[in-house]
Scaffold this motif. Structure first.
Motif, PDB file in Angstrom:
ATOM      1  N   ARG A  74       0.844  -1.188   0.000  1.00  0.00           N
ATOM      2  CA  ARG A  74       0.000   0.000   0.000  1.00  0.00           C
ATOM      3  C   ARG A  74       0.882   1.241   0.000  1.00  0.00           C
ATOM      4  NH1 ARG A  74      -1.068  -3.025   4.106  1.00  0.00           N
ATOM      5  NH2 ARG A  74      -0.345  -1.424   5.573  1.00  0.00           N
ATOM      6  N   PRO A  75       0.428   2.323  -0.598  1.00  0.00           N
ATOM      7  CA  PRO A  75       1.199   3.564  -0.553  1.00  0.00           C
ATOM      8  C   PRO A  75       1.496   3.977   0.883  1.00  0.00           C
ATOM      9  CG  PRO A  75      -0.623   3.762  -2.097  1.00  0.00           C
ATOM     10  CD  PRO A  75      -0.825   2.466  -1.378  1.00  0.00           C
ATOM     11  N   GLY A  76       2.708   4.469   1.098  1.00  0.00           N
ATOM     12  CA  GLY A  76       3.109   4.898   2.436  1.00  0.00           C
ATOM     13  C   GLY A  76       3.830   3.848   3.243  1.00  0.00           C
ATOM     14  N   MET A  77       3.906   2.617   2.738  1.00  0.00           N
ATOM     15  CA  MET A  77       4.607   1.550   3.458  1.00  0.00           C
ATOM     16  C   MET A  77       6.114   1.722   3.364  1.00  0.00           C
ATOM     17  SD  MET A  77       2.464  -1.925   2.470  1.00  0.00           S
ATOM     18  CE  MET A  77       3.546  -2.987   3.438  1.00  0.00           C
ATOM     19  N   THR A  78       6.819   1.220   4.365  1.00  0.00           N
ATOM     20  CA  THR A  78       8.269   1.099   4.331  1.00  0.00           C
ATOM     21  C   THR A  78       8.629  -0.375   4.253  1.00  0.00           C
ATOM     22  OG1 THR A  78       8.692   3.130   5.568  1.00  0.00           O
ATOM     23  CG2 THR A  78      10.424   1.465   5.593  1.00  0.00           C
ATOM     24  N   LEU A  79       9.364  -0.733   3.207  1.00  0.00           N
ATOM     25  CA  LEU A  79       9.828  -2.107   2.998  1.00  0.00           C
ATOM     26  C   LEU A  79      11.325  -2.173   3.228  1.00  0.00           C
ATOM     27  CD1 LEU A  79       9.559  -5.059   1.697  1.00  0.00           C
ATOM     28  CD2 LEU A  79      10.243  -3.933  -0.433  1.00  0.00           C
ATOM     29  N   ALA A 110       5.553   9.036   0.576  1.00  0.00           N
ATOM     30  CA  ALA A 110       6.064   8.448   1.816  1.00  0.00           C
ATOM     31  C   ALA A 110       6.473   6.991   1.646  1.00  0.00           C
ATOM     32  CB  ALA A 110       5.012   8.559   2.920  1.00  0.00           C
ATOM     33  N   THR A 111       6.168   6.393   0.515  1.00  0.00           N
ATOM     34  CA  THR A 111       6.549   5.005   0.266  1.00  0.00           C
ATOM     35  C   THR A 111       8.066   4.903   0.196  1.00  0.00           C
ATOM     36  OG1 THR A 111       4.512   4.657  -0.980  1.00  0.00           O
ATOM     37  CG2 THR A 111       6.263   3.045  -1.275  1.00  0.00           C
ATOM     38  N   ARG A 112       8.605   3.862   0.824  1.00  0.00           N
ATOM     39  CA  ARG A 112      10.061   3.764   0.950  1.00  0.00           C
ATOM     40  C   ARG A 112      10.486   2.316   0.862  1.00  0.00           C
ATOM     41  NH1 ARG A 112      12.952   4.655   6.670  1.00  0.00           N
ATOM     42  NH2 ARG A 112      15.155   4.804   6.066  1.00  0.00           N
ATOM     43  N   ALA A 113      11.508   2.050   0.068  1.00  0.00           N
ATOM     44  CA  ALA A 113      12.095   0.715  -0.028  1.00  0.00           C
ATOM     45  C   ALA A 113      13.571   0.804   0.316  1.00  0.00           C
ATOM     46  CB  ALA A 113      11.919   0.151  -1.427  1.00  0.00           C
ATOM     47  N   ILE A 114      13.993  -0.013   1.267  1.00  0.00           N
ATOM     48  CA  ILE A 114      15.399  -0.089   1.660  1.00  0.00           C
ATOM     49  C   ILE A 114      15.945  -1.423   1.159  1.00  0.00           C
ATOM     50  CG2 ILE A 114      17.047  -0.068   3.565  1.00  0.00           C
ATOM     51  CD1 ILE A 114      14.792   1.284   5.250  1.00  0.00           C
ATOM     52  N   VAL A 115      16.891  -1.365   0.235  1.00  0.00           N
ATOM     53  CA  VAL A 115      17.543  -2.575  -0.267  1.00  0.00           C
ATOM     54  C   VAL A 115      18.806  -2.792   0.554  1.00  0.00           C
ATOM     55  CG1 VAL A 115      18.568  -3.733  -2.249  1.00  0.00           C
ATOM     56  CG2 VAL A 115      16.658  -2.150  -2.583  1.00  0.00           C
ATOM     57  N   CYS A 116      18.853  -3.892   1.291  1.00  0.00           N
ATOM     58  CA  CYS A 116      19.991  -4.188   2.147  1.00  0.00           C
ATOM     59  C   CYS A 116      20.648  -5.482   1.674  1.00  0.00           C
ATOM     60  CB  CYS A 116      19.538  -4.328   3.600  1.00  0.00           C
ATOM     61  SG  CYS A 116      20.881  -4.633   4.772  1.00  0.00           S
ATOM     62  N   ASP A 117      21.940  -5.424   1.420  1.00  0.00           N
ATOM     63  CA  ASP A 117      22.660  -6.611   0.965  1.00  0.00           C
ATOM     64  C   ASP A 117      24.077  -6.547   1.525  1.00  0.00           C
ATOM     65  OD1 ASP A 117      22.129  -8.707  -1.659  1.00  0.00           O
ATOM     66  OD2 ASP A 117      24.168  -8.531  -0.890  1.00  0.00           O
ATOM     67  N   VAL A 118      24.626  -7.684   1.873  1.00  0.00           N
ATOM     68  CA  VAL A 118      25.976  -7.735   2.420  1.00  0.00           C
ATOM     69  C   VAL A 118      27.037  -7.563   1.339  1.00  0.00           C
ATOM     70  CG1 VAL A 118      26.336 -10.231   2.224  1.00  0.00           C
ATOM     71  CG2 VAL A 118      27.354  -8.970   4.160  1.00  0.00           C
ATOM     72  N   ASN A 119      26.618  -7.707   0.079  1.00  0.00           N
ATOM     73  CA  ASN A 119      27.567  -7.699  -1.030  1.00  0.00           C
ATOM     74  C   ASN A 119      27.552  -6.352  -1.746  1.00  0.00           C
ATOM     75  OD1 ASN A 119      28.250  -8.309  -4.058  1.00  0.00           O
ATOM     76  ND2 ASN A 119      29.174  -9.940  -2.844  1.00  0.00           N
ATOM     77  N   ARG A 120      28.649  -5.608  -1.646  1.00  0.00           N
ATOM     78  CA  ARG A 120      28.723  -4.264  -2.238  1.00  0.00           C
ATOM     79  C   ARG A 120      28.653  -4.311  -3.763  1.00  0.00           C
ATOM     80  NH1 ARG A 120      29.854  -0.414   1.473  1.00  0.00           N
ATOM     81  NH2 ARG A 120      30.730  -1.122   3.468  1.00  0.00           N
ATOM     82  N   ALA A 121      29.198  -5.356  -4.371  1.00  0.00           N
ATOM     83  CA  ALA A 121      29.161  -5.458  -5.832  1.00  0.00           C
ATOM     84  C   ALA A 121      27.725  -5.575  -6.332  1.00  0.00           C
ATOM     85  CB  ALA A 121      29.987  -6.643  -6.303  1.00  0.00           C
ATOM     86  N   PRO A 152      16.765   0.636  12.616  1.00  0.00           N
ATOM     87  CA  PRO A 152      16.219   0.714  13.976  1.00  0.00           C
ATOM     88  C   PRO A 152      15.085  -0.281  14.213  1.00  0.00           C
ATOM     89  CG  PRO A 152      16.346   2.905  12.952  1.00  0.00           C
ATOM     90  CD  PRO A 152      16.599   1.899  11.868  1.00  0.00           C
ATOM     91  N   ASP A 153      14.806  -0.530  15.472  1.00  0.00           N
ATOM     92  CA  ASP A 153      13.684  -1.378  15.860  1.00  0.00           C
ATOM     93  C   ASP A 153      12.386  -0.818  15.284  1.00  0.00           C
ATOM     94  OD1 ASP A 153      15.615  -2.573  17.364  1.00  0.00           O
ATOM     95  OD2 ASP A 153      14.692  -2.182  19.315  1.00  0.00           O
ATOM     96  N   GLY A 154      11.533  -1.703  14.784  1.00  0.00           N
ATOM     97  CA  GLY A 154      10.206  -1.313  14.343  1.00  0.00           C
ATOM     98  C   GLY A 154      10.179  -0.319  13.203  1.00  0.00           C
ATOM     99  N   ALA A 155      11.207  -0.341  12.349  1.00  0.00           N
ATOM    100  CA  ALA A 155      11.308   0.665  11.290  1.00  0.00           C
ATOM    101  C   ALA A 155      10.528   0.307  10.042  1.00  0.00           C
ATOM    102  CB  ALA A 155      12.775   0.878  10.920  1.00  0.00           C
ATOM    103  N   ALA A 156      10.132  -0.953   9.869  1.00  0.00           N
ATOM    104  CA  ALA A 156       9.569  -1.403   8.592  1.00  0.00           C
ATOM    105  C   ALA A 156       8.157  -1.945   8.758  1.00  0.00           C
ATOM    106  CB  ALA A 156      10.454  -2.473   7.971  1.00  0.00           C
ATOM    107  N   ARG A 179      12.135  -9.930  12.817  1.00  0.00           N
ATOM    108  CA  ARG A 179      11.098  -9.562  13.779  1.00  0.00           C
ATOM    109  C   ARG A 179      11.419  -8.231  14.444  1.00  0.00           C
ATOM    110  NH1 ARG A 179       9.478  -9.657  18.977  1.00  0.00           N
ATOM    111  NH2 ARG A 179       7.302 -10.261  19.374  1.00  0.00           N
ATOM    112  N   ARG A 180      12.685  -8.014  14.777  1.00  0.00           N
ATOM    113  CA  ARG A 180      13.079  -6.773  15.466  1.00  0.00           C
ATOM    114  C   ARG A 180      12.776  -5.531  14.640  1.00  0.00           C
ATOM    115  NH1 ARG A 180      16.984  -3.145  15.214  1.00  0.00           N
ATOM    116  NH2 ARG A 180      18.177  -4.275  13.623  1.00  0.00           N
ATOM    117  N   VAL A 181      13.068  -5.575  13.330  1.00  0.00           N
ATOM    118  CA  VAL A 181      12.930  -4.368  12.518  1.00  0.00           C
ATOM    119  C   VAL A 181      11.495  -4.138  12.041  1.00  0.00           C
ATOM    120  CG1 VAL A 181      15.326  -4.509  11.772  1.00  0.00           C
ATOM    121  CG2 VAL A 181      13.540  -5.480  10.309  1.00  0.00           C
ATOM    122  N   LEU A 182      10.621  -5.127  12.232  1.00  0.00           N
ATOM    123  CA  LEU A 182       9.215  -4.955  11.868  1.00  0.00           C
ATOM    124  C   LEU A 182       8.453  -4.257  12.989  1.00  0.00           C
ATOM    125  CD1 LEU A 182       8.387  -8.408  10.244  1.00  0.00           C
ATOM    126  CD2 LEU A 182       8.299  -6.188   9.081  1.00  0.00           C
TER     127      LEU A 182
END
Length: 273
Positions: A74-79, A110-121, A152-156, A179-182
């Protein structure tokens, strides 16, 4: 039976040793696995998406769409999309939110997507491709470990991980981090190669995994061993019910799953309540 297929091994991630874990069919020191996984993806980053299309005959795109459909953004969600690689899941999420915003005649700023990966390449390839498509807003690229997310805790509102949990050293720690970041009421979705539930398909798939994939990877990426590791890591990954139990044990609730293409892949869903 394909070469190596008979090497399925019982036991948990540690193979019975507190200081070791699996890397495919090999046992390695726990501190070494992350480095070995990064090396695998460093070697294939430039042709990772092409190889995904070839080895899955394009099915990975349908599976990722099934993930987004089940999430129902939905619009406004943070993933936060962990092991997000080149950002294809995040891109689908943003497009879906934009479509919903258009239907509702509501702003999607306000919709936001955070792509997190351990691999910089992988992140570099994804960021460059997003810029080439003109995607500059609503997406962030973060280098981080699934076992210790820089969030942070509860950010997504939603946490997704597609074909990444299999490569994590401590899967329980990664699930706890999810679970922590949700936020309370947040949604967890995991798309992963799983255990085939159709006997005839299983026989074909094992031969394909151990004979065709490494050869295809060698031709397309020059990294045949990376795709042998892929086949081995799929064999070592918990089956659908075992992963569901791991999720419950880390405090995720209302756990369920759906098999895709006869169990070649599976979608696991849960909530933080």
């Amino acid at each position: 039976m394909a070469p190596g297929v008979s090497q399925k091994r019982p036991g948990g991630e540690n193979g019975g040793e507190h200081d070791s874990t699996d890397f495919g069919f090999r046992q390695v020191r726990r501190g070494e696995k992350a480095h070995l996984v990064r090396a695998v993806f460093d070697g294939v980053a430039g042709r990772y998406d092409l190889m995904n299309d070839l080895m899955s005959l394009g099915l990975h795109r349908l599976w990722k769409r099934a993930l987004i459909d089940w999430l129902a953004p939905r619009p406004g969600m943070t993933l936060i999309d962990v092991a997000g690689g080149t950002g294809d899941v995040a891109s689908l999420f943003l497009k879906c939110c934009a479509r919903q915003a258009g239907k509702q005649r509501a702003p999607a700023t306000a919709t936001r997507a955070i792509v997190c990966d351990v691999n910089r390449a992988m992140i570099a390839v994804g960021r460059d491709r997003a810029l080439d498509r003109g995607v500059t807003h609503g997406i962030e690229w973060v280098c981080g470990d699934a076992e210790a997310l820089p969030v942070p805790d509860g950010a997504a509102d939603a946490y997704t991980i597609a074909f990444g949990l299999r490569n994590v050293t401590d899967k329980a720690a990664a699930l706890s981090e999810a679970r922590r970041v949700l936020r309370p009421g947040g949604r967890f979705l995991c798309l992963e190669f799983s255990h085939v539930v159709l006997p005839l398909l299983e026989q074909w798939y094992e031969r394909y995994s151990f004979e065709v994939l490494p050869a295809l990877g060698r031709v397309v990426t020059g990294q045949g061993d990376a795709y042998r590791y892929l086949a081995e890591s799929i064999q070592r990954f918990p089956d659908q019910d075992s992963l569901a139990e791991m999720m419950r044990a880390t405090g995720l609730a209302r756990v369920s799953y759906r098999n895709l293409t006869g169990g070649i892949a599976a979608l696991h869903s849960a909530w933080r309540l």
